[in-house]
Design an enzyme around this catalytic site. Structure first.
Site, PDB file in Angstrom:
ATOM      1  N   ASP C  82       0.121   5.881  -6.174  1.00  0.00           N
ATOM      2  CA  ASP C  82      -0.561   5.403  -4.976  1.00  0.00           C
ATOM      3  C   ASP C  82       0.409   4.495  -4.246  1.00  0.00           C
ATOM      4  OD1 ASP C  82      -2.122   4.276  -3.051  1.00  0.00           O
ATOM      5  OD2 ASP C  82      -3.546   3.374  -4.414  1.00  0.00           O
ATOM      6  N   TRP C 107       2.230   0.237 -13.481  1.00  0.00           N
ATOM      7  CA  TRP C 107       1.187   1.039 -14.085  1.00  0.00           C
ATOM      8  C   TRP C 107       1.801   2.352 -14.524  1.00  0.00           C
ATOM      9  CZ3 TRP C 107       1.911   1.376  -8.899  1.00  0.00           C
ATOM     10  CH2 TRP C 107       1.652   2.573  -8.238  1.00  0.00           C
ATOM     11  N   ASP C 126       6.375  -0.648  -8.409  1.00  0.00           N
ATOM     12  CA  ASP C 126       6.459  -0.985  -6.996  1.00  0.00           C
ATOM     13  C   ASP C 126       7.800  -1.657  -6.743  1.00  0.00           C
ATOM     14  OD1 ASP C 126       3.969   0.016  -6.372  1.00  0.00           O
ATOM     15  OD2 ASP C 126       2.939  -1.903  -6.569  1.00  0.00           O
ATOM     16  N   ASN C 155      -4.242   1.637 -10.150  1.00  0.00           N
ATOM     17  CA  ASN C 155      -3.278   1.807  -9.057  1.00  0.00           C
ATOM     18  C   ASN C 155      -3.699   1.196  -7.729  1.00  0.00           C
ATOM     19  OD1 ASN C 155      -5.029   3.644  -7.889  1.00  0.00           O
ATOM     20  ND2 ASN C 155      -3.766   5.451  -8.257  1.00  0.00           N
ATOM     21  N   ASP C 156      -4.773   0.407  -7.725  1.00  0.00           N
ATOM     22  CA  ASP C 156      -5.210  -0.232  -6.476  1.00  0.00           C
ATOM     23  C   ASP C 156      -4.563  -1.581  -6.242  1.00  0.00           C
ATOM     24  OD1 ASP C 156      -6.931   1.513  -5.234  1.00  0.00           O
ATOM     25  OD2 ASP C 156      -8.643   0.934  -6.438  1.00  0.00           O
ATOM     26  N   TRP C 159       1.596  -4.171  -7.603  1.00  0.00           N
ATOM     27  CA  TRP C 159       2.303  -4.405  -8.864  1.00  0.00           C
ATOM     28  C   TRP C 159       3.526  -5.314  -8.708  1.00  0.00           C
ATOM     29  CZ3 TRP C 159       0.708  -3.909 -13.709  1.00  0.00           C
ATOM     30  CH2 TRP C 159      -0.474  -3.178 -13.923  1.00  0.00           C
ATOM     31  N   TYR C 168       4.856  -5.911  -0.983  1.00  0.00           N
ATOM     32  CA  TYR C 168       4.925  -4.512  -1.405  1.00  0.00           C
ATOM     33  C   TYR C 168       5.821  -3.718  -0.454  1.00  0.00           C
ATOM     34  CZ  TYR C 168       3.827   0.358  -2.108  1.00  0.00           C
ATOM     35  OH  TYR C 168       3.949   1.698  -2.333  1.00  0.00           O
ATOM     36  N   THR C 171       7.142   2.697  -3.886  1.00  0.00           N
ATOM     37  CA  THR C 171       6.880   2.938  -5.302  1.00  0.00           C
ATOM     38  C   THR C 171       7.820   4.026  -5.830  1.00  0.00           C
ATOM     39  OG1 THR C 171       4.562   2.360  -4.943  1.00  0.00           O
ATOM     40  CG2 THR C 171       5.071   3.562  -6.969  1.00  0.00           C
TER      41      THR C 171
END
Lengths: 179, 388, 179, 388
Positions: C82, C107, C126, C155-156, C159, C168, C171
């Site tokens: 995600d 994750w 991330d 995944n919400d 990270w 962010y 990924t």
């Protein structure tokens, strides 16, 4: 009223009051603001309203917004407006949204009112702070606009610059005098 | 009376106009001064959180009846929000980076007066708050609304307690493996769902400085039928969850330890497989004791966040699917509904980033009638709340 | 390699290592990130590559990205991703963009490689900081995803949470073991 | 040779493969570790500024040849940027608000190492910097690149001088009524355009602490034919401006006071009226001594920021319109061009928020040939710079 105009002009550096009153201009913020998910807009100021023949107008002041569609970029007061319409952002034609603050300085435009064929001096104040706006109407017109060397006519700049709160929110169009 | 007055006035005008029809120009437009609107217009409000991950998130306010936009409150990145029960105060938790894409981290809780859209309180939080897409139960209020409860992830889970009266953090409570905050409707406690399939209640002291973690109650299987973290309150004040597989789980948080009251499936015995999907994917209407759920056809492992192809109405008393609403729009991921006999259903669809409003007539003789009464574009707006 | 996996798992609160390895999941950041001017994309992970019959592969390690189209959301490693693909943001499949920093926590997903019919443990890190990305490819798949009560499969969430730099950026999808 | 090698290899493989075709599964995908790419790929770069007014602005880097995206540098709101002549360092000035939509104001100059896209310097500026849409000449470097020159507006105009070696502000110089900064290509001085139609040169001392404002030179009429503030450098190192009405103004800044070298109109004697419009609306190619200008048909008072309907090529030596390029795309508002015999023209169009790349053959026998060789979407990206 003249106090207010004086305030506009007091900070003008290098431009005479006459030059300011002559024309009006909106900030070239177009490409930046317009990208932020908004629709595009007015280009030329096309006179759209016929001369007002409603006799009642002769007896009462015209409330703001009754002389055209204030939600449209071709509304006569917006001849040199570059920004989001506060009337679509929780404010009104002349009032900032609750939670925001009106800019202490502004640029000015000279707009022809097709209802009475007079030229008016319109102050475009940015509203500062506030919490964004959902799908605001972005208007971009530049009648009489000049670059920053004629600062009072310049519409590419964030007019929240003289406020403590410098976040740009939306723009109002206030009739402050006859041109 | 107003109409009559208008006729009288226009007659008066007509009579007096003839002599005025000279060449005299009309008077100029009156000169004005710039102002600030003092407060938003009164009336019930619809709230939407527009979250940004690289700039200001905003909590936006619309008239809940005609969807007129009233204004917004600006806050930080990756914000969560909650609105007080009386609809007068909004709270956000969010992250500010000193250089926006990098730099020092500041995490704060902010309170806003909704009438004036003005910040009224700011409390610096331990820099651990969960930076997540918009979810309802990551920032919550205690039943008496004296304390804000903040979900943290470092990624270890914990809850920060903020005393909203004193304007200060009172405690940070480790909640290992447990997630989202469901405050009890009375008393100073909250419940969480945990990765081992239990639910666990945490009880605060009056000062919000100490918390006792109660015994965990097995509730669900996170491997075979995980629960969505969105919850509604049912008729008996129970917490109502739905699972990936399409079951309702009713959990009481009235005692010191959670109690699983009942579970039932509402997605069985259909020709096509369906499953719930979305974020704020259920909404409970009290007068009819029904739960609205966003569901999609042909589910698969990983489709649990897909927007709806239908909205189902589940009868909680009879533990059965009551009706399948099939609005033209697909992609609903967030719902909110009013409490009355004839509810208004609000839905946010990710397909077009619009909020749709539906009048729901549950008593119509030949089944529920769903009438769309409004729609508004809200790019990225997601978590919904309605306050009278 | 086991060091790395240990690192993923060391912070896992309440979830067993076995549970982590079993499945994978992507963060429900979808609606937020996708709004930021990007196109939407992959939903289910549909196997798209036939078994690899290029004999050369039997003699050399497969360089990253040669076993599918890493620019597409249905690439096999992305079964629970995600976020924006770093490979489209100035980085690569496994490398963050210059100027950003890889997240210290991540994750994980369990993805079936259609080229060898094996299940791999994929770490979704991330990248943090960095200067945005122009029209990035946003992928959103959630095979085996669980809410935050199974944090390592969630995944919400951002990270970058354990990094000093919490912005962010994008990924990466890194094969860290067999499931 | 490469092709031959490939054939040889595949033959080798075919020969050796038969015995390997057993049921043995292939080895697993090798395990990897996460990394960070150390530097962007080498080669000429195209820079675009994506400005945001409520979040991070970014300076984006593309391969100037094939338009591959390389990465970006994050900075504050309403940013301006400038890239060093060698293409190794980028500078931005921007605004950070402590609460994004409100709060304390911090204005900084940042330097970035372009190879690693990493910030290397930060200087806090007097909180007066001009917060304007993207313009090239609001942040500039002195000829020796030791000083950054920052345009301020309170709205009174002034220039802040930053010593990039010492990393500190050395002076703030009032420049009443004058706007945008055109540094001389040698020496420590810059020129500005002023609202009374003059140009004025400001000469710094070596330390950047003192500035002498030279005598103003009348150049243009801001009422009847105002100059656009974008400028290019011509063959004789002169500053080349264009006016709203479609004239070229060449100004020398070689002396202590600016000198108007020549003016000529390139928009006369056409069937339809045309006028220049846009932002970075001209680009100069040295080898052919031509100026590319974005122009639009049917201009009117207020159309001076409209995007192009055509791109014109103006012959500066002969003071004449050389060619009217009519790319399919309209709405170009920013141009950049390489210096060689056969230039590459880059244009940003606001109609689709894309950058288009054109190969320009100025020597083709039947007129200029313009061939589009690339296009890339860059939402909101605007100011262009190319560095080898």
């Amino acid at each position: 009223m003249s106090d207010m105009i004086d305030r506009f002009l007091s900070w003008m550096d290098g431009a005479s009051e006459k030059a300011v009153r002559r024309t009006a201009m909106a900030v070239g913020r177009r490409n930046v603001l317009a990208t932020l998910g908004t629709a595009m807009m007015g280009t030329a100021l096309a006179p759209m309203l016929p001369f007002d023949r409603t006799f009642g107008k002769a007896f009462a002041q015209t409330p703001a917004g009754e002389d055209g569609d204030v939600t449209q970029c071709d509304y006569w007061r917006y001849c040199a407006l570059d920004g989001y319409l506060c009337s679509e952002c929780g404010g009104t034609l002349t009032e900032c949204t609750p939670g925001s603050v009106a800019s202490t300085v502004a640029w000015v435009g000279t707009c022809r009112n097709p209802n009475d064929d007079r030229d008016y001096l319109v102050s475009y104040n940015d509203c500062c702070g506030g919490g964004g706006c959902v799908n605001p109407t972005f208007c971009f017109t530049s009648q009489g606009e000049r670059p920053g060397y004629r600062m009072g006519l310049y519409n590419d700049i964030n007019w929240c610059m003289a406020n403590e709160t410098k976040g740009y929110h939306c723009t109002v169009a206030v009739v402050v005098g006859l041109a | 009376m107003k109409k009559l007055l208008a006729i009288l006035l226009s007659t008066t005008c007509a009579l007096s106009v003839a002599p005025a029809l000279s060449q005299e120009p009309p008077p100029p437009v009156p000169f004005e001064t710039v102002g600030v609107k003092e407060a938003i217009d009164p009336g019930p409000n619809l709230f939407l959180l527009q979250q940004s991950w690289d700039g200001a998130s905003t909590l936006q306010v619309f008239d809940a009846v005609d969807l007129t936009y009233k204004g917004g409150m600006g806050t930080g990145m990756m914000a969560q929000s909650v609105v007080s029960a009386d609809g007068l105060t909004a709270y956000t938790m969010s992250t500010y980076l000193s250089r926006l894409t990098y730099g020092d981290t500041l995490m704060v809780l902010q309170a806003f007066d909704i009438a004036t859209l003005t910040p009224t309180l700011e409390v610096v939080l331990p820099p651990k708050i969960a930076m997540v897409g918009p979810y309802e139960h990551l920032l919550q209020l205690s039943a008496d609304e004296r304390f804000a409860l903040v979900m943290n992830a470092t990624p270890a889970a914990s809850v920060t307690i903020v005393d909203l009266v004193a304007g200060e953090v009172t405690a940070e409570i480790p909640t290992p493996g447990c997630w989202e905050i469901y405050p009890a409707t009375t008393g100073l406690k909250w419940t969480m769902l945990c990765g081992d399939g239990t639910a666990r209640t945490f009880v605060m002291n009056d000062a919000g400085t100490e918390v006792v973690s109660q015994e965990a109650t097995p509730v669900f299987d996170a491997d075979t039928d995980p629960l969505f973290v969105h919850a509604e309150r049912g008729a008996g004040d129970e917490l109502i969850f739905v699972s990936y597989g399409g079951s309702v789980y009713s959990i009481s948080d009235a005692g010191t330890a959670p109690e699983l009251l009942s579970t039932f499936s509402f997605a069985d015995d259909l020709e096509l497989p369906y499953a719930p999907g979305g974020y704020q994917l259920t909404a409970y209407n009290e007068a009819n004791d029904v739960l609205f759920v966003t569901v999609h056809a042909d589910p698969y492992d990983g489709s649990h966040k897909d927007g709806s192809t239908e909205i189902w109405v589940v009868d909680l008393a009879n533990e059965a699917l009551l009706y399948r609403l099939q609005p033209e729009e697909h992609g609903f991921i967030s719902l909110e509904v009013t409490d009355g006999d004839r509810p208004v259903l609000y839905g946010f669809t990710e397909h077009s980033y619009t909020v749709h409003v539906f009048d729901i007539d549950l008593t119509a003789p030949f089944g529920i009638i769903m009438t769309e009464t409004g729609v508004v574009d809200v790019p990225g707006g997601q978590v919904l709340a309605v306050r009278e």
